[in-house]
Design a protein around this motif. Structure first.
Motif, short mmCIF file in Angstrom:
data_model
loop_
_atom_site.label_atom_id
_atom_site.label_comp_id
_atom_site.label_asym_id
_atom_site.label_seq_id
_atom_site.Cartn_x
_atom_site.Cartn_y
_atom_site.Cartn_z
N LEU A 322 -40.99 13.25 33.50
CA LEU A 322 -40.97 14.42 33.97
C LEU A 322 -41.63 15.46 32.96
O LEU A 322 -41.89 14.93 32.27
CB LEU A 322 -39.28 14.90 34.14
N PRO A 323 -41.72 16.66 33.34
CA PRO A 323 -42.42 17.62 32.46
C PRO A 323 -41.70 17.79 31.38
O PRO A 323 -40.34 17.88 31.10
CB PRO A 323 -42.11 18.95 33.45
N SER A 324 -42.59 17.56 30.29
CA SER A 324 -41.96 17.40 28.78
C SER A 324 -41.13 16.30 28.30
O SER A 324 -40.69 15.87 27.09
CB SER A 324 -41.09 18.52 28.32
N LEU A 325 -41.00 15.23 29.54
CA LEU A 325 -40.28 14.02 29.04
C LEU A 325 -41.02 12.76 29.66
O LEU A 325 -41.13 12.41 30.83
CB LEU A 325 -38.95 13.85 29.89
N PRO A 326 -41.70 12.25 28.77
CA PRO A 326 -42.75 11.09 28.90
C PRO A 326 -41.96 9.86 29.00
O PRO A 326 -40.53 9.91 28.72
CB PRO A 326 -43.42 10.61 27.76
N SER A 327 -42.48 8.97 30.12
CA SER A 327 -41.64 7.79 30.26
C SER A 327 -42.21 6.52 29.48
O SER A 327 -43.40 7.03 28.77
CB SER A 327 -41.58 7.23 31.80
N ALA A 328 -41.79 5.36 29.44
CA ALA A 328 -42.38 4.19 28.75
C ALA A 328 -43.63 4.11 29.32
O ALA A 328 -44.73 3.82 28.55
CB ALA A 328 -41.41 3.10 28.95
#
Length: 335
Positions: A322-328
């Motif tokens: 999500l915006p500003s929340l990277p994923s693995a």
């Protein structure tokens, strides 16, 4: 076998997401009822109907389990599930009516987008109506839509969590499965390697800081209360009592401990429900409680811990950023 919770005969799973912001609910439907237990380990839980699951209490089966975002507001999703089940004629018979038994638990995701948008009764109805025996969708779905992990320094250095599922089938036909919405304060760890898969990032946001190291060095930020929580449902096709189901839920928390660090903190409401559909019989075994096979509850609990840990890994590996929340996936830190 599809490798998810719906490998357990008698269970259906449906998701609903509020498109206005990433939040939602996930519903496990047991149309024919299932024996259930629960074990709550986190210190900030938000739950509904968990007292009913005490083995001392009268009702023996549930008809659905609801996992939802939205903090305590999300418990309203269970009301929508009850309405849908009542319309299907499903529930505990009380005189002329049937009362659906629907325990629920929530996680905190109000920090992602507009907090005034939460899972509601309509969300619950939609998830229940869409429940099926298909493989459980994973990642940014249902209760995992707004889930995050690695919040030892707040959301600014966190990563995207999600919903995951896993299952195992023994040669004799016994099935044990798990589904987990991962919204932990701690990091997600691969138990097979000890490596961090997703969690708190370094100050530049590009690498994993490793919460275990931060805790030992005293470099964590005091948590905001009740802003996390990982929720799970473990299930088996074996026949269990309510007490045995609760024991399986208790043992399944070992899967949380293997795959999340730190876990069961004061700001997590970590809760696991256990379901037993009783559809499995060994070859040649007659159907009926009097002839039910002797079940090794310890084996079921051990398997539940294994698939719970795998479901947690699947949740963050399927998650999308999500915006500003990277994923693995987006950080590409795993080999």
């Amino acid at each position: 076998m599809n490798g998810t919770l719906t490998d357990v005969d008698g269970l259906l799973v449906g998701h609903a997401v509020r498109r206005e912001r990433p939040t939602g609910c996930t519903v496990v439907v047991a149309r024919d009822g299932a024996v259930a237990g629960v074990d709550v380990r986190g210190a900030s839980p938000g739950t509904r109907e968990t007292d009913l699951l005490d083995p001392l209490n009268t009702v023996q089966q549930v008809h659905a389990i609801v996992l939802a975002g939205g903090s305590a507001f999300g418990l309203d999703a269970a009301s929508g599930v009850m309405t849908w089940l009542e319309g299907e004629g499903i529930g505990y018979p009380v005189g002329p009516v049937r009362v659906p038994i629907v325990p629920a638990a929530i996680l905190f995701d109000l920090g992602i987008g507009d907090p005034r948008i939460r899972p509601d009764a309509a969300c619950g109805r939609a998830a229940a109506a869409g429940a099926s025996s298909a493989a459980v969708a994973q990642g940014n779905v249902g209760a995992g839509a707004g889930a995050t992990v690695g919040k030892l320094h707040g959301l600014a250095r966190a990563m995207k969590g999600g919903l995951g599922s896993a299952s195992v089938r023994l040669p004799n036909g016994l099935v044990v499965a798990a589904m987990v919405a991962v919204n932990a304060r701690g990091d997600v760890i691969d138990p097979s390697t000890g490596a961090v898969v997703a969690g708190v990032r370094t100050s530049d946001g590009r690498r994993l800081a490793d919460a275990r190291v931060l805790v030992r060095e005293g470099l964590t930020t005091p948590p905001a209360p009740a802003e996390n929580t990982t929720l799970g449902v473990v299930a088996t096709n074996a026949m269990l009592t309510k007490a045995e189901a609760s024991l399986v839920a208790r043992m399944a928390h070992d899967g949380f401990a293997r795959a999340i660090a730190p876990v069961h903190t004061p700001s997590d409401g970590d809760t696991i429900f256990a379901l037993a559909t009783g559809t499995w019989r060994p070859a040649g075994q007659a159907v009926g409680p009097a002839s039910a096979p002797a079940v090794d509850v310890g084996t079921i609990g051990a398997l539940a811990a294994d698939v719970t840990a795998q479901a947690i890994l699947n949740a963050v590996r399927h998650a999308e950023p999500l915006p500003s929340l990277p994923s693995a996936r987006s950080l590409r830190l795993e080999p």
